[in-house]
Structures are given as structure tokens and as C-alpha cells.
Design an enzyme around this catalytic site. Structure first.
Site, short mmCIF file in Angstrom:
data_model
loop_
_atom_site.label_atom_id
_atom_site.label_comp_id
_atom_site.label_asym_id
_atom_site.label_seq_id
_atom_site.Cartn_x
_atom_site.Cartn_y
_atom_site.Cartn_z
N GLY A 17 0.78 -1.24 0.00
CA GLY A 17 0.00 0.00 0.00
C GLY A 17 0.81 1.28 0.00
O GLY A 17 0.37 2.27 0.59
N ARG A 70 -15.11 -16.66 -8.98
CA ARG A 70 -14.71 -15.28 -9.17
C ARG A 70 -15.95 -14.36 -9.14
O ARG A 70 -15.93 -13.27 -8.57
CB ARG A 70 -14.02 -15.18 -10.54
N MET A 95 -4.56 -7.50 -6.40
CA MET A 95 -4.03 -8.59 -7.22
C MET A 95 -5.11 -9.63 -7.56
O MET A 95 -4.91 -10.84 -7.35
CB MET A 95 -2.84 -9.25 -6.52
N ARG A 96 -6.21 -9.17 -8.09
CA ARG A 96 -7.26 -10.08 -8.52
C ARG A 96 -7.71 -9.68 -9.92
O ARG A 96 -7.81 -8.47 -10.21
CB ARG A 96 -8.50 -9.98 -7.59
N HIS A 114 -0.43 0.84 -13.26
CA HIS A 114 0.33 -0.31 -13.74
C HIS A 114 1.78 0.11 -13.95
O HIS A 114 2.04 1.16 -14.56
CB HIS A 114 -0.27 -0.82 -15.05
N THR A 146 -11.12 -1.45 -18.06
CA THR A 146 -12.15 -2.06 -18.90
C THR A 146 -11.98 -3.57 -18.77
O THR A 146 -11.12 -4.03 -18.01
CB THR A 146 -11.98 -1.64 -20.38
N GLU A 148 -10.64 -5.65 -20.65
CA GLU A 148 -9.36 -6.16 -21.13
C GLU A 148 -8.29 -5.93 -20.05
O GLU A 148 -8.12 -4.79 -19.60
CB GLU A 148 -8.99 -5.38 -22.40
N LEU A 149 -7.57 -6.97 -19.65
CA LEU A 149 -6.59 -6.85 -18.57
C LEU A 149 -5.50 -5.84 -18.93
O LEU A 149 -4.86 -5.97 -19.97
CB LEU A 149 -5.96 -8.23 -18.29
N ASP A 150 -5.32 -4.84 -18.06
CA ASP A 150 -4.34 -3.77 -18.28
C ASP A 150 -4.55 -3.09 -19.64
O ASP A 150 -3.60 -2.61 -20.26
CB ASP A 150 -2.90 -4.29 -18.19
C1 GRF Z 1 2.51 -1.03 -7.83
O1 GRF Z 1 3.70 -1.35 -8.49
C2 GRF Z 1 1.42 -0.83 -8.82
O2 GRF Z 1 1.85 -0.29 -10.03
C3 GRF Z 1 0.89 -2.22 -9.04
O3 GRF Z 1 0.96 -2.82 -7.77
C4 GRF Z 1 1.99 -2.20 -7.00
C5 GRF Z 1 1.38 -1.77 -5.71
O4 GRF Z 1 2.36 -1.31 -4.82
N1 GRF Z 1 -0.44 -2.20 -9.60
P1 GRF Z 1 1.95 -0.70 -3.41
O5 GRF Z 1 1.20 -1.79 -2.66
O6 GRF Z 1 1.08 0.50 -3.66
O7 GRF Z 1 3.22 -0.35 -2.74
#
Ligand code: GRF
Length: 224
Positions: A17, A70, A95-96, A114, A146, A148-150
Site C-alpha cells: 500500500g 470469481r 491482485m485479482r 500499472h 475495462t 481487457e486486462l491492463d
Molecule cells: C505497484 O507497483 C502498482 O503499479 C501495481 O501494484 C503495485 C502496488 O504497490 N499495480 P503498493 O502496494 O502501492 O506499494
């Protein structure tokens, strides 16, 4: 913190975070245009939850392992999120992979960060991929989400040069520093009504955003 007019933001995360921390540092002042109303995680014990608690922001955990599918997990998340009546949902290391139903429900008010210059290097291990590809520049992208992933429309990018000495770790460190600038900047643009979503596309200052803003150029423009 926050007023009747402030933008209600819910942050979703799974990890340490530091991006949440950057938002907390900017938006927990008395005159903030943004109110961080809740931080939700799929992981009990995620470092980001402790940061939220420290900043007196409501937290909630929805453990994905408790759900059969999911779809069921995403519906549970949606119910929790909607209870906070958010104007914007900020993915900060969540991370989902999200279902189409979830993404459609929040279309135009769901953003992600990202660690690459999208559309280059979607998915994980972006710093390693940039080095392997021999890229001379790398960076981070904030984008609308959207199905589409990333793949959703990019809002802003920060670019850094890649040097011969760089390692995945050194790139990660430098890119993260810029993430902590471009994410709060994006949320602020949204709160101020500069960044909008109209008929399925992003607009900045009432003009269609056909390519991502360059953070360096934006900074330069703002300081002139
Ligand atoms: C970052 O690198 C972000 O780009 C990716 O996940 C990471 C999160 O890092 N989506 P943090 O938990 O905010 O330190």
C-alpha cells in the site's frame, strides 16, 4: 477530512500500500477535495490495511478464498464497496482479475495503476520484461479499467530512462516514486472535474483524451 462536495474514494489493495500512502499523504487535509472513505482488501494482514487504520480510514477484508467462484467474490466486493457510495474506485495493487460484471458496474469510475508504459508489458514482472526487451525507457501508467486486462484507456504516464546499470529492483524503485506522484494527481483531476468519462471514453478539460498525458510535460506546463 472531506466535505459534502468531496469525491468519495474507495481503495482496493492486496499488498503493502505505498500508493495508498501517497493518497493518504495528499488527501487527509481539512480542505481536501477527496475523501478516502474506505480501504478494502482480499488479504487479511495486507500492509495497506494498517496504513489505512493509522489514518483512521474504514477497512474491510473480503477473503477471496471464502468464495466458490470469481463471480461470487466480485459480487461480495461490489456489495461492500457500494455500501460506501463511492464516486471513484482506485485499484492500488489489487491482485485479482476482475469479472466483466464488476468492471461494467463501475465503468468510468474505476482506475488502476500499472508499472509499465502501457500497452507495453501487461501483466506481472514488468521491470524484468522492460530490461529483457532492451527498452530505453520505462515507467508507469494510470488507466481506466475495462474488461481487457491492463487494457483500458490510459490517462497519464510517467517516463524514466533505463540505464545500463538498471536491475528489475532499481527500476521498480524509481518507477514507484513516480507512481506516488501520478496516482494522486489523477485522483485530484477527477475530483476537480477535469478528468471525466463520457459515452465510454475519457475526457480531460472537456477534450477527448486520445493518448495519455505525459506527467513530466504536465508538471512543466503547471509550473510555467
Ligand atoms: C505497484 O507497483 C502498482 O503499479 C501495481 O501494484 C503495485 C502496488 O504497490 N499495480 P503498493 O502496494 O502501492 O506499494
Amino acid at each position: 477530512m472531506g466535505s459534502a462536495q468531496s469525491l468519495r474514494v474507495v481503495v482496493l489493495l492486496s499488498g503493502t500500500g505505498t500508493n495508498l500512502q501517497a493518497l493518504i499523504d495528499q488527501f487527509t487535509t481539512a480542505d481536501s477535495p477527496v475523501e478516502l472513505v474506505a480501504v478494502l482488501s482480499n488479504k487479511q494482514g495486507a500492509g495497506g490495511l494498517a496504513r489505512a487504520e493509522q489514518a483512521h480510514i474504514a477497512t474491510d477484508v473480503v477473503d477471496h478464498r471464502q468464495y466458490d467462484s470469481r463471480e461470487a467474490f466480485d459480487r461480495a466486493m461490489m456489495a461492500r464497496i457500494d455500501a460506501y457510495r463511492p464516486d471513484l474506485i482506485v485499484l492500488a495493487g489489487f491482485m485479482r482479475i476482475l469479472t466483466a460484471e464488476f468492471v461494467q458496474h463501475y465503468q468510468g469510475r474505476l482506475i488502476n495503476i500499472h508499472p509499465s508504459l502501457l500497452p507495453r508489458h501487461r501483466g506481472l514482472n514488468t521491470h524484468q520484461k522492460a530490461l529483457e526487451a532492451g527498452d530505453c525507457e520505462h515507467g508507469a501508467t494510470v488507466h481506466f479499467v475495462t474488461e481487457e486486462l491492463d487494457g483500458g484507456p490510459a490517462i497519464v504516464q510517467a517516463r524514466i530512462p533505463v540505464t545500463a546499470e538498471d536491475t528489475p529492483e532499481s527500476l521498480a524503485r524509481r518507477v514507484l516514486t513516480y507512481e506516488h506522484r501520478i496516482y494522486p494527481a489523477t485522483v485530484r483531476w477527477f475530483a476537480k472535474g477535469r478528468l471525466t468519462w463520457r459515452n465510454g471514453a475519457p475526457y480531460m478539460d472537456d477534450k477527448p483524451l486520445t493518448e495519455p498525458l505525459d506527467y513530466g510535460a504536465e508538471q512543466d506546463r503547471a509550473s510555467r
